[in-house]
Write a protein that holds these residues in place. Structure first.
Motif, mmCIF file in Angstrom:
data_model
loop_
_atom_site.group_PDB
_atom_site.id
_atom_site.type_symbol
_atom_site.label_atom_id
_atom_site.label_comp_id
_atom_site.label_asym_id
_atom_site.label_seq_id
_atom_site.Cartn_x
_atom_site.Cartn_y
_atom_site.Cartn_z
ATOM 1 N N VAL A 204 36.089 25.083 39.425
ATOM 2 C CA VAL A 204 35.927 23.802 38.734
ATOM 3 C C VAL A 204 34.648 23.100 39.191
ATOM 4 C CG1 VAL A 204 36.934 21.515 38.391
ATOM 5 C CG2 VAL A 204 38.406 23.543 38.349
ATOM 6 N N GLY A 205 34.430 23.046 40.517
ATOM 7 C CA GLY A 205 33.247 22.364 41.038
ATOM 8 C C GLY A 205 31.963 23.003 40.526
ATOM 9 N N SER A 206 31.929 24.331 40.522
ATOM 10 C CA SER A 206 30.717 25.030 40.096
ATOM 11 C C SER A 206 30.514 24.929 38.587
ATOM 12 C CB SER A 206 30.788 26.506 40.500
ATOM 13 O OG SER A 206 31.066 26.622 41.869
ATOM 14 N N ALA A 207 31.614 24.969 37.834
ATOM 15 C CA ALA A 207 31.493 24.842 36.384
ATOM 16 C C ALA A 207 30.952 23.463 36.016
ATOM 17 C CB ALA A 207 32.847 25.083 35.715
ATOM 18 N N LEU A 208 31.393 22.444 36.746
ATOM 19 C CA LEU A 208 30.853 21.101 36.502
ATOM 20 C C LEU A 208 29.355 21.085 36.770
ATOM 21 C CD1 LEU A 208 33.498 18.714 38.129
ATOM 22 C CD2 LEU A 208 32.920 18.873 35.708
ATOM 23 N N ALA A 209 28.937 21.732 37.864
ATOM 24 C CA ALA A 209 27.504 21.771 38.175
ATOM 25 C C ALA A 209 26.750 22.469 37.050
ATOM 26 C CB ALA A 209 27.274 22.488 39.504
ATOM 27 N N GLY A 210 27.326 23.569 36.532
ATOM 28 C CA GLY A 210 26.670 24.301 35.450
ATOM 29 C C GLY A 210 26.510 23.445 34.208
ATOM 30 N N ALA A 211 27.589 22.756 33.850
ATOM 31 C CA ALA A 211 27.516 21.888 32.677
ATOM 32 C C ALA A 211 26.512 20.768 32.931
ATOM 33 C CB ALA A 211 28.899 21.311 32.359
ATOM 34 N N GLY A 212 26.568 20.190 34.137
ATOM 35 C CA GLY A 212 25.646 19.115 34.485
ATOM 36 C C GLY A 212 24.202 19.576 34.396
ATOM 37 N N ALA A 213 23.962 20.835 34.774
ATOM 38 C CA ALA A 213 22.602 21.364 34.778
ATOM 39 C C ALA A 213 22.011 21.340 33.371
ATOM 40 C CB ALA A 213 22.594 22.783 35.338
ATOM 41 N N VAL A 214 22.819 21.619 32.350
ATOM 42 C CA VAL A 214 22.308 21.622 30.984
ATOM 43 C C VAL A 214 21.856 20.212 30.590
ATOM 44 C CG1 VAL A 214 22.840 22.091 28.572
ATOM 45 C CG2 VAL A 214 23.782 23.559 30.379
ATOM 46 N N PHE A 215 22.646 19.215 30.987
ATOM 47 C CA PHE A 215 22.278 17.851 30.614
ATOM 48 C C PHE A 215 21.052 17.389 31.407
ATOM 49 C CE2 PHE A 215 26.583 18.351 29.167
ATOM 50 C CZ PHE A 215 26.438 17.924 27.852
ATOM 51 N N TYR A 216 20.953 17.875 32.626
ATOM 52 C CA TYR A 216 19.749 17.603 33.419
ATOM 53 C C TYR A 216 18.526 18.151 32.687
ATOM 54 C CZ TYR A 216 16.394 18.249 37.262
ATOM 55 O OH TYR A 216 15.282 18.242 38.058
ATOM 56 N N LEU A 217 18.654 19.391 32.191
ATOM 57 C CA LEU A 217 17.558 20.020 31.449
ATOM 58 C C LEU A 217 17.178 19.210 30.220
ATOM 59 C CD1 LEU A 217 18.195 23.826 30.993
ATOM 60 C CD2 LEU A 217 16.163 22.723 31.927
ATOM 61 N N LEU A 218 18.184 18.798 29.474
ATOM 62 C CA LEU A 218 17.916 18.045 28.252
ATOM 63 C C LEU A 218 17.166 16.767 28.575
ATOM 64 C CD1 LEU A 218 21.364 18.388 26.447
ATOM 65 C CD2 LEU A 218 19.244 19.607 25.923
ATOM 66 N N TYR A 219 17.489 16.181 29.727
ATOM 67 C CA TYR A 219 16.904 14.904 30.101
ATOM 68 C C TYR A 219 15.518 15.085 30.705
ATOM 69 C CZ TYR A 219 16.500 10.369 32.441
ATOM 70 O OH TYR A 219 16.078 9.149 32.871
ATOM 71 N N GLU A 220 15.383 16.044 31.636
ATOM 72 C CA GLU A 220 14.132 16.210 32.370
ATOM 73 C C GLU A 220 13.153 17.131 31.641
ATOM 74 O OE1 GLU A 220 13.142 14.827 35.193
ATOM 75 O OE2 GLU A 220 14.989 13.798 35.789
ATOM 76 N N GLY A 221 13.672 18.065 30.848
ATOM 77 C CA GLY A 221 12.800 18.958 30.095
ATOM 78 C C GLY A 221 12.356 20.208 30.838
ATOM 79 N N SER A 222 12.516 20.220 32.165
ATOM 80 C CA SER A 222 12.119 21.417 32.898
ATOM 81 C C SER A 222 12.922 21.514 34.184
ATOM 82 C CB SER A 222 10.631 21.385 33.239
ATOM 83 O OG SER A 222 10.410 20.422 34.254
ATOM 84 N N VAL A 223 12.884 22.704 34.772
ATOM 85 C CA VAL A 223 13.599 22.912 36.025
ATOM 86 C C VAL A 223 12.864 23.990 36.815
ATOM 87 C CG1 VAL A 223 15.170 24.673 35.085
ATOM 88 C CG2 VAL A 223 15.908 23.277 37.011
ATOM 89 N N GLY A 224 12.834 23.848 38.121
ATOM 90 C CA GLY A 224 12.206 24.863 38.972
ATOM 91 C C GLY A 224 13.260 25.538 39.832
ATOM 92 N N TYR A 225 12.848 26.643 40.461
ATOM 93 C CA TYR A 225 13.850 27.410 41.211
ATOM 94 C C TYR A 225 14.466 26.599 42.344
ATOM 95 C CZ TYR A 225 10.784 28.102 45.212
ATOM 96 O OH TYR A 225 10.020 27.891 46.325
ATOM 97 N N ASN A 226 13.739 25.572 42.823
ATOM 98 C CA ASN A 226 14.285 24.783 43.928
ATOM 99 C C ASN A 226 14.714 23.370 43.515
ATOM 100 O OD1 ASN A 226 11.821 23.799 43.453
ATOM 101 N ND2 ASN A 226 11.006 24.057 45.526
ATOM 102 N N SER A 227 14.764 23.108 42.203
ATOM 103 C CA SER A 227 15.171 21.763 41.754
ATOM 104 C C SER A 227 16.565 21.432 42.235
ATOM 105 C CB SER A 227 15.178 21.668 40.229
ATOM 106 O OG SER A 227 13.926 21.979 39.710
ATOM 107 N N GLY A 228 17.433 22.432 42.162
ATOM 108 C CA GLY A 228 18.828 22.196 42.514
ATOM 109 C C GLY A 228 18.983 21.864 43.980
ATOM 110 N N PHE A 229 18.080 22.397 44.795
ATOM 111 C CA PHE A 229 18.194 22.133 46.227
ATOM 112 C C PHE A 229 17.992 20.648 46.508
ATOM 113 C CE2 PHE A 229 16.433 21.810 50.503
ATOM 114 C CZ PHE A 229 17.457 22.416 51.218
ATOM 115 N N THR A 230 16.903 20.096 45.954
ATOM 116 C CA THR A 230 16.631 18.676 46.157
ATOM 117 C C THR A 230 17.715 17.816 45.534
ATOM 118 O OG1 THR A 230 14.375 19.369 45.709
ATOM 119 C CG2 THR A 230 14.743 17.032 46.065
#
Ligand SMILES: Nc1ncnc2c1ncn2[C@@H]1O[C@H](COP(=O)(O)OP(=O)(O)OP(=O)(O)O)[C@@H](O)[C@H]1O
Ligand SMILES: [Mg+2]
Lengths: 304, 240
Positions: A204-230
């Motif tokens: 559940v926790g990881s699936a939420l992160a996955g779903a959240g990641a898509v909305f992050y993308l839609l908002y920010e427009g890009s993502v890097g390999y270390n974005s999730g770390f920060t």
């Protein structure tokens, strides 16, 4: 007001990611450092899907196409991140469940490094851009502009949090998760399959992160390999602020951290941008020193 | 001795914690519908006996049988599903779940539709729990938590209920109430195997008992025999 809107959007994203930290900590007292990288993985899963499903030369994406593309990528990212989370728990954390606490913590850092390197190999070191999946339109709230994507992120985040809250508090599975978190041995004496409950927590926790990641993308427009770390560190701060292990606390902490960072960023005509990271981490240190139980946390003695 | 078919049987069981030898060649039998008491001083291995039944600790030697099913080596989940429900030492209710949710967790292994019926049955046995069904279990008094722990075990509809010091920390009056309830539960068809320090009260409701000392059964017999044995009188009933 602009600052508040931006803060709420960021905060909603932090909150979604913070939930994964806090759920895992609540149940096995592990700070899952790999969680932020699972988030990045979700974004990387979504990018090729969005590329395939939206016409990249068209700035006026039909609404139907947007909905379809976003839905498919959210489902795919959530599913694959959920599976990744379960696999990580199974191979890296479960064998160490009865080891001294430091061992799984170090393992979590190791898993994070492995994932980050794998993500780097997959997509390289440069930010990866996504097509515009939703054509922007702007509305006005109390005199401030707000985009449809911002509204979407906030609304979806609220829906996810309400759904999670209902799941944890109202369903038998959610109650069993809390039972395992409160007293693992007693839970197993009820015939609860503790291993499976812990796996569900990661799912559940990881699936939420996955779903959240898509909305992050839609908002920010890009993502890097270390974005999730920060982002993960911010979300972790949010989880600590709310009281690690406390689900509603993570939601509140996320919003507060989002508001703080967007406020700092807005200071000094934008030169605040350089300052929000140190301020957030200083916040983390201050909480740990002065109120380790967090805003909504109770005493930690209950775990004994 | 009772000629009832045993529901629970320990055959020459040895249990270890690492290299610590705790239960030494222990044998018990608990007949269907019996109440059997397990007495012993602190550290004798009573709780270890309970954990061994539940598969939380695996015996290194010997075998454990529930009816005609061998249960040693099985997971706790399987053993609970086969009909063993514990009232653990120290109650171990889930402190941040409500009374009602604690009861529901007790019914976790059940798939039938009569759970609500059994919740009502627990409420009629312990009206206090009905009054407090939405209270968090951790905020209840020790006696109330003990009632909840017993009620939670009942929710599994067990064939065998194992209780570890149900009178611990209770006032004499409450202890008596708890023992009355245990008798009542037994009358309704549940077999009882209980650990107790309160030897007099335990032997009063039990048909048989065992005395454990540093991991060995040093005495066993009917409740009457134990009550009149010098050893029990001296060690547990404070007589000289
Ligand atoms: N997890 C463990 N690891 C090592 N030794 C243990 C463990 N649990 C119990 N022991 C030891 O096993 C022995 C028996 O313990 P047990 O808890 O079964 O005693 P008991 O008869 O229930 O005592 P009490 O009346 O105090 O509850 C004790 O010497 C105890 O120190
Ligand atoms: Mg004990």
């Amino acid at each position: 007001m602009d600052v508040i809107i931006a803060g709420l959007v960021l905060g909603a994203l932090y909150a979604i990611v913070a939930l994964g930290y806090t759920m895992v900590y609540g149940i096995i007292e592990l700070i899952n450092f790999a969680h932020g990288d699972v988030f990045t993985f979700g974004a990387f899963v979504a990018i090729p899907i969005l590329n395939r499903l939206v016409n990249q030369n068209d700035f006026n994406v039909p609404v139907g196409q947007s909905i379809f593309a976003v839905t498919v990528s959210v489902l795919a990212a959530a599913a694959l991140c959920g599976i990744l989370g379960v696999v990580i728990e199974r191979i890296a954390y479960r064998p160490l469940r009865n080891a001294p606490r430091l061992a799984p913590l170090i393992t979590a850092i190791g898993v994070s490094l492995i994932l980050e390197n794998a993500l780097f190999q997959w997509q390289g070191g440069l930010p990866v851009f996504t097509p515009v999946a939703i054509s922007r339109s702007t509305y006005t709230i109390l005199g401030s502009p707000i985009t449809n994507v911002q509204i979407l992120v906030i609304v979806v985040a609220i829906l996810m949090m309400v759904a999670l809250d209902l799941f944890i508090n109202r369903t038998n599975l959610g109650k069993a998760m809390r039972a395992v978190a409160q007293d693992r041995e007693a839970a197993s004496m009820m015939g609860i399959n503790v291993d499976r409950i812990i796996a569900v927590t990661f799912l559940v926790g990881s699936a939420l992160a996955g779903a959240g990641a898509v909305f992050y993308l839609l908002y920010e427009g890009s993502v890097g390999y270390n974005s999730g770390f920060t982002l993960g560190l911010f979300a972790f701060t949010a989880a600590v602020l709310g009281g690690i292990g406390n689900i509603r606390g993570a939601m509140l902490g996320g919003i507060v951290i989002g508001l703080i960072s967007s406020w700092i960023e807005s200071l000094g005509n934008g030169s605040g941008t350089e300052w929000y990271e140190p301020v957030i981490f200083a916040t983390l240190v201050l909480i740990l020193v002065f109120r380790p139980a967090g805003l909504l946390g109770t005493n930690t003695t209950e775990k004994v | 001795m009772d000629e009832k078919q045993p529901l629970l049987e320990f055959r020459d069981v040895d249990t270890f914690y690492g290299s610590l030898h705790i239960l030494k060649d222990v044998s018990y039998t608990v007949g269907e519908h019996e109440i059997v008491a397990l007495l012993g001083s602190n550290g004798a291995g009573k709780t270890t006996t309970m954990k061994t039944i539940l598969g939380l600790v695996q015996p290194r030697d010997g075998s454990i049988h529930l009816g005609d099913t061998r249960i040693d080596g099985r997971s706790t989940r399987e053993i609970v599903t086969l009909g063993v429900a514990p009232v653990p030492e120290g109650r171990r209710v889930f402190p941040k779940l409500t009374v009602l949710d604690n009861l529901k967790m007790g019914a976790w292994t059940r798939k039938d539709r009569e759970i609500q019926q059994d919740i009502d049955r627990v409420y009629s046995l312990f009206p206090r729990l009905a009054e407090r069904k939405n209270q968090l279990a951790g905020t209840m008094s020790g006696g109330e938590q003990q009632m909840l722990a017993i009620g939670r075990a009942l929710m599994a509809r067990p064939r065998l209920m194992i209780l570890d010091e149900p009178s611990m920390g209770l006032s004499p009056i409450l202890t008596e109430r708890v023992f009355d309830t245990i008798v009542e539960i037994n009358k309704q068809g549940t077999t009882i195997f209980m650990v107790e320090q309160n030897a007099y009260m335990a032997l009063n409701i039990a048909s048989r008992g065992y005395v454990l000392q540093t991991g060995r059964v040093i005495l066993s017999g009917t409740a009457q025999e134990l009550l009149s044995s010098d050893m029990v009188r001296k060690a547990y009933l404070g007589e000289t």
